[in-house]
Design a protein around this motif. Structure first.
Motif, PDB file in Angstrom:
ATOM      1  N   ASP A  90      65.804  26.224  -5.842  1.00  0.00           N
ATOM      2  CA  ASP A  90      66.411  25.114  -6.572  1.00  0.00           C
ATOM      3  C   ASP A  90      65.476  24.622  -7.671  1.00  0.00           C
ATOM      4  OD1 ASP A  90      68.546  25.303  -4.848  1.00  0.00           O
ATOM      5  OD2 ASP A  90      67.892  23.663  -3.550  1.00  0.00           O
ATOM      6  N   ALA A  91      64.190  24.552  -7.343  1.00  0.00           N
ATOM      7  CA  ALA A  91      63.207  24.067  -8.315  1.00  0.00           C
ATOM      8  C   ALA A  91      63.113  25.009  -9.511  1.00  0.00           C
ATOM      9  CB  ALA A  91      61.840  23.915  -7.645  1.00  0.00           C
ATOM     10  N   LEU A  92      63.164  26.315  -9.262  1.00  0.00           N
ATOM     11  CA  LEU A  92      63.104  27.273 -10.362  1.00  0.00           C
ATOM     12  C   LEU A  92      64.334  27.164 -11.253  1.00  0.00           C
ATOM     13  CD1 LEU A  92      61.797  30.457  -8.498  1.00  0.00           C
ATOM     14  CD2 LEU A  92      60.479  28.840  -9.873  1.00  0.00           C
ATOM     15  N   GLU A  93      65.507  26.982 -10.647  1.00  0.00           N
ATOM     16  CA  GLU A  93      66.732  26.850 -11.435  1.00  0.00           C
ATOM     17  C   GLU A  93      66.723  25.568 -12.257  1.00  0.00           C
ATOM     18  OE1 GLU A  93      69.711  27.121  -8.454  1.00  0.00           O
ATOM     19  OE2 GLU A  93      69.448  29.279  -8.129  1.00  0.00           O
ATOM     20  N   THR A  94      66.196  24.514 -11.671  1.00  0.00           N
ATOM     21  CA  THR A  94      66.107  23.248 -12.404  1.00  0.00           C
ATOM     22  C   THR A  94      65.176  23.393 -13.601  1.00  0.00           C
ATOM     23  OG1 THR A  94      66.528  21.956 -10.404  1.00  0.00           O
ATOM     24  CG2 THR A  94      65.438  20.822 -12.230  1.00  0.00           C
ATOM     25  N   ARG A  95      64.047  24.083 -13.402  1.00  0.00           N
ATOM     26  CA  ARG A  95      63.112  24.275 -14.503  1.00  0.00           C
ATOM     27  C   ARG A  95      63.753  25.120 -15.609  1.00  0.00           C
ATOM     28  NH1 ARG A  95      57.805  25.419 -12.334  1.00  0.00           N
ATOM     29  NH2 ARG A  95      58.393  27.586 -11.995  1.00  0.00           N
ATOM     30  N   SER A  96      64.497  26.154 -15.237  1.00  0.00           N
ATOM     31  CA  SER A  96      65.175  26.975 -16.241  1.00  0.00           C
ATOM     32  C   SER A  96      66.134  26.130 -17.069  1.00  0.00           C
ATOM     33  CB  SER A  96      65.930  28.124 -15.570  1.00  0.00           C
ATOM     34  OG  SER A  96      65.058  29.095 -15.061  1.00  0.00           O
ATOM     35  N   ALA A  97      66.886  25.261 -16.393  1.00  0.00           N
ATOM     36  CA  ALA A  97      67.841  24.411 -17.106  1.00  0.00           C
ATOM     37  C   ALA A  97      67.118  23.463 -18.058  1.00  0.00           C
ATOM     38  CB  ALA A  97      68.685  23.624 -16.103  1.00  0.00           C
ATOM     39  N   LEU A  99      64.101  23.906 -19.439  1.00  0.00           N
ATOM     40  CA  LEU A  99      63.527  24.680 -20.538  1.00  0.00           C
ATOM     41  C   LEU A  99      64.598  25.127 -21.525  1.00  0.00           C
ATOM     42  CD1 LEU A  99      60.991  26.855 -18.512  1.00  0.00           C
ATOM     43  CD2 LEU A  99      60.431  25.018 -20.112  1.00  0.00           C
ATOM     44  N   GLU A 100      65.765  25.451 -21.008  1.00  0.00           N
ATOM     45  CA  GLU A 100      66.859  25.855 -21.893  1.00  0.00           C
ATOM     46  C   GLU A 100      67.286  24.698 -22.788  1.00  0.00           C
ATOM     47  OE1 GLU A 100      71.103  28.263 -21.673  1.00  0.00           O
ATOM     48  OE2 GLU A 100      70.166  27.528 -19.825  1.00  0.00           O
ATOM     49  N   GLN A 101      67.323  23.520 -22.221  1.00  0.00           N
ATOM     50  CA  GLN A 101      67.690  22.345 -23.012  1.00  0.00           C
ATOM     51  C   GLN A 101      66.630  22.058 -24.069  1.00  0.00           C
ATOM     52  OE1 GLN A 101      68.128  18.769 -20.720  1.00  0.00           O
ATOM     53  NE2 GLN A 101      69.279  17.723 -22.315  1.00  0.00           N
ATOM     54  N   GLN A 102      65.356  22.183 -23.701  1.00  0.00           N
ATOM     55  CA  GLN A 102      64.289  21.957 -24.667  1.00  0.00           C
ATOM     56  C   GLN A 102      64.319  23.003 -25.774  1.00  0.00           C
ATOM     57  OE1 GLN A 102      60.814  22.060 -22.192  1.00  0.00           O
ATOM     58  NE2 GLN A 102      61.048  19.940 -21.503  1.00  0.00           N
ATOM     59  N   ALA A 103      64.587  24.270 -25.405  1.00  0.00           N
ATOM     60  CA  ALA A 103      64.598  25.337 -26.393  1.00  0.00           C
ATOM     61  C   ALA A 103      65.709  25.160 -27.409  1.00  0.00           C
ATOM     62  CB  ALA A 103      64.733  26.691 -25.698  1.00  0.00           C
ATOM     63  N   SER A 104      66.816  24.578 -26.987  1.00  0.00           N
ATOM     64  CA  SER A 104      67.961  24.415 -27.888  1.00  0.00           C
ATOM     65  C   SER A 104      67.688  23.402 -28.986  1.00  0.00           C
ATOM     66  CB  SER A 104      69.195  23.983 -27.076  1.00  0.00           C
ATOM     67  OG  SER A 104      68.994  22.694 -26.510  1.00  0.00           O
ATOM     68  N   VAL A 320      64.122  30.336 -23.063  1.00  0.00           N
ATOM     69  CA  VAL A 320      63.521  30.109 -21.748  1.00  0.00           C
ATOM     70  C   VAL A 320      62.546  31.242 -21.463  1.00  0.00           C
ATOM     71  CG1 VAL A 320      63.951  29.880 -19.279  1.00  0.00           C
ATOM     72  CG2 VAL A 320      65.589  28.930 -20.917  1.00  0.00           C
ATOM     73  N   PRO A 321      61.278  30.946 -21.225  1.00  0.00           N
ATOM     74  CA  PRO A 321      60.318  32.016 -20.941  1.00  0.00           C
ATOM     75  C   PRO A 321      60.525  32.567 -19.535  1.00  0.00           C
ATOM     76  CG  PRO A 321      59.263  29.887 -20.688  1.00  0.00           C
ATOM     77  CD  PRO A 321      60.654  29.609 -21.194  1.00  0.00           C
ATOM     78  N   PRO A 322      59.976  33.732 -19.245  1.00  0.00           N
ATOM     79  CA  PRO A 322      60.142  34.326 -17.909  1.00  0.00           C
ATOM     80  C   PRO A 322      59.228  33.664 -16.882  1.00  0.00           C
ATOM     81  CG  PRO A 322      58.799  35.751 -19.277  1.00  0.00           C
ATOM     82  CD  PRO A 322      59.260  34.628 -20.172  1.00  0.00           C
ATOM     83  N   HIS A 323      59.466  32.385 -16.645  1.00  0.00           N
ATOM     84  CA  HIS A 323      58.563  31.619 -15.785  1.00  0.00           C
ATOM     85  C   HIS A 323      58.661  32.036 -14.325  1.00  0.00           C
ATOM     86  CE1 HIS A 323      61.776  28.963 -14.118  1.00  0.00           C
ATOM     87  NE2 HIS A 323      62.366  29.250 -15.258  1.00  0.00           N
TER      88      HIS A 323
END
Length: 546
Positions: A90-97, A99-104, A320-323
């Motif tokens: 869950d934590a990884l998915e939250t971070r992806s979301a 980062l995606e918002q920041q990247a946009s 989103v980087p490959p975190h």
């Protein structure tokens, strides 16, 4: 007695057919006799069918009815067990979301997300092209560096400190960046690198991401990030870039070249590449050629990144980087940095919370430690830099044959360099990887000349004699004072590799080799000992440098 058993079996079978109350009696599947009996239509037909057909197999139609009956029974109630929760995912998915918002909302040219910069550094920009060992070229490049102490008038007191794989130039705090550095307790007045005596320079290697040119940098020819258009590097390429900086600073000869881990590789390579410009050499927990175990571990780390969908073949900047892969890569690496005996003392088999049921997310203390190490690292270092720099470590080999082959390649590439306006961003015919997978799977190859571990080869704890190729390759260091240090508990760069370096130097005619090996009694910290043992490691370095 036999009749009573049959009657009991029939009674249980009748109960199983007439209602679901009896189902919990069977935890997995009922006995074969009951499975057959439950296909009967009514209890009155059970006894005749048992007598008449007990030796016959059920028909396909009967099996189908049983299957449908079982499915209906299973669908009629709640699941056997609740689904296990995975808060770590869950934590990884939250971070992806996030980062995606920041990247946009971020331009690609505004820098990688997140920033890998760790603090203020000095920057040297070299505008002379740098030809690389495998044919690529950097038309210009930056070197980030920091310094401590004062350079004397004739510039003879300079020490070049080389970093490990993921370290920045920030080895010690500075007025511009007061945060403690990665070798904070080893640099300073009266310490291993005594700043009352020496002027210490530490750089971020090319290929890195802390100010020096690497995959996240802008290609000056097209204004786009290199990503995986960045050329393959070697340890020697990194050293040549560092000596461009020394030229810029007017340093003709180093008092010493010092490094640990990958830095120890660079330290030896500096002496081999520029023997007349290096005085003393210190190589700690390193090697003169990478061995299969360390290559294998770094390969798996890279694959963790390459297999992350967000890696996008290296073109993830502004996205989103490959975190996720980066975190796993760091966890794998951390396993190799410490030793089993230390972890036994530090963690044992203790769980983070023994009062809770076991979990598939981090549960044991050692798992939480690895998870924490991955978390700290996954957004503070560029994944592409890890890929390129770790590959350079794999390619490292100071043997004579490799040196001759490299020299031949460089001569070929030098004679065929394209003009700066060429369509090739990196230049050189060998900058593009053309390797293909073999047509046949791996087959064991006989290696009759491979030395075996035997106490008869050398008197040094069963270390095999160094190959003649390596002895020849290190002959350039026959007149240099060299300190080689190893740690018995190190599994990434095992102590036999440091013994090999020392013995190869001796066989090459060097009579000024000092070899120190810290036993497991002296240090259980494994490969990370060079970061932690101020007395054992720092004391030996201080004494050697004088």
């Amino acid at each position: 007695m036999k009749a009573r058993r049959v009657t009991s079996t029939l009674r249980h079978a009748t109960t199983a057919v007439s209602g679901h109350a009896a189902r919990p009696v069977c935890s997995n599947a009922p006995p074969a006799s009951i499975r057959w009996l439950t296909a009967a239509a009514t209890p009155t037909t059970l006894a005749p069918r048992l007598t008449q057909h007990q030796h016959q197999h059920p028909s396909p139609q009967t099996n189908a009815r049983r299957h449908l009956h079982g499915q209906a029974a299973r669908r009629s109630g709640a699941p056997s067990n609740p689904a296990i929760k995975f808060p770590c995912l869950d934590a990884l998915e939250t971070r992806s979301a996030t980062l995606e918002q920041q990247a946009s909302t971020r331009s690609d040219k505004s820098g990688p997300e997140p920033s890998y910069t760790v603090g203020a550094t000095q920057i040297y920009r070299c505008q002379e092209p740098l030809l690389l060992d495998h044919g690529g070229q950097l038309h210009e490049f930056d070197i980030a560096y920091e310094t401590w102490g004062h350079m004397n008038a004739d510039r003879s007191n300079v020490i070049l400190l080389h970093t490990g794989l993921s370290a920045s130039s920030h080895a010690h705090s500075t007025p511009e960046n007061p945060q403690p550095g990665w070798w904070e307790k080893f640099i300073g007045p009266g310490l291993a690198l005594d700043t009352n005596k020496y002027f210490v320079i530490c750089t971020n290697v090319i290929g890195g991401c802390y100010g020096s040119t690497g995959p996240s940098s802008i290609d000056p020819l097209d204004g786009q990030r290199y990503a995986t258009r960045f050329p393959i590097l070697t340890i020697q390429d990194m050293v040549r870039a560092q000596f461009r900086l020394l030229d810029h600073l007017g340093v003709a000869t180093l008092h010493a070249s010092v490094g640990s881990s990958m830095g120890g590789m660079q330290s030896l390579a500096a002496g081999v590449e520029f023997p007349s410009r290096v005085g003393r050499i210190v190589s700690i927990s390193a090697c003169a050629r990478s061995h299969p175990y360390s290559i294998a571990m770094r390969y798996v780390q890279r694959r963790a990144i390459l297999n992350d969908p967000n890696w996008n073949r290296g073109f993830y900047y502004g996205r989103v980087p490959p975190h996720v892969g980066m975190k796993l890569a760091r966890e794998i690496a951390t396993i190799t940095y410490r030793s089993g005996p230390e972890w036994e003392q530090r963690f044992g088999r203790r769980r983070a919370d023994a009062s809770k049921p076991p979990a598939l997310c981090p549960d044991f203390l050692v798992e939480t430690y690895l998870d924490h190490a991955g978390e700290k690292f996954c957004l503070t270092y560029d994944p592409n830099s890890l890929i390129y720099v770790s590959k350079a470590m794999d390619l490292f080999d100071l043997g004579r044959a490799n040196q001759l082959a490299t020299a031949a390649r460089r001569a070929l590439y030098t004679s065929s360099q394209p003009t700066p306006d060429s369509s090739s961003a990196t230049g050189g015919g060998g900058g593009t990887c053309s390797l293909t997978l073999p047509e046949k799977p791996y087959e064991e190859q006989p290696q009759p000349d491979t030395p075996t571990l035997s106490s008869e080869t050398l008197p040094h704890q069963g270390t095999p004699a160094p190959p003649a190729d390596l002895v020849a390759g290190l002959s350039a260091l026959s007149n240099h004072p060299v300190l080689v240090m190893g740690v018995a508990s190190d599994i990434l760069f095992p102590a036999w590799q440091q013994r090999e370096v020392a013995e190869a130097l001796r066989q090459a005619g060097n009579g000024r080799v000092e070899h120190h090996e810290l036993s497991e009694v002296q240090s259980l910290f494994g490969h990370d000992t060079f970061l932690l043992d101020v007395e054992g490691v720092g004391g030996a370095v201080r004494g050697f440098l004088g």
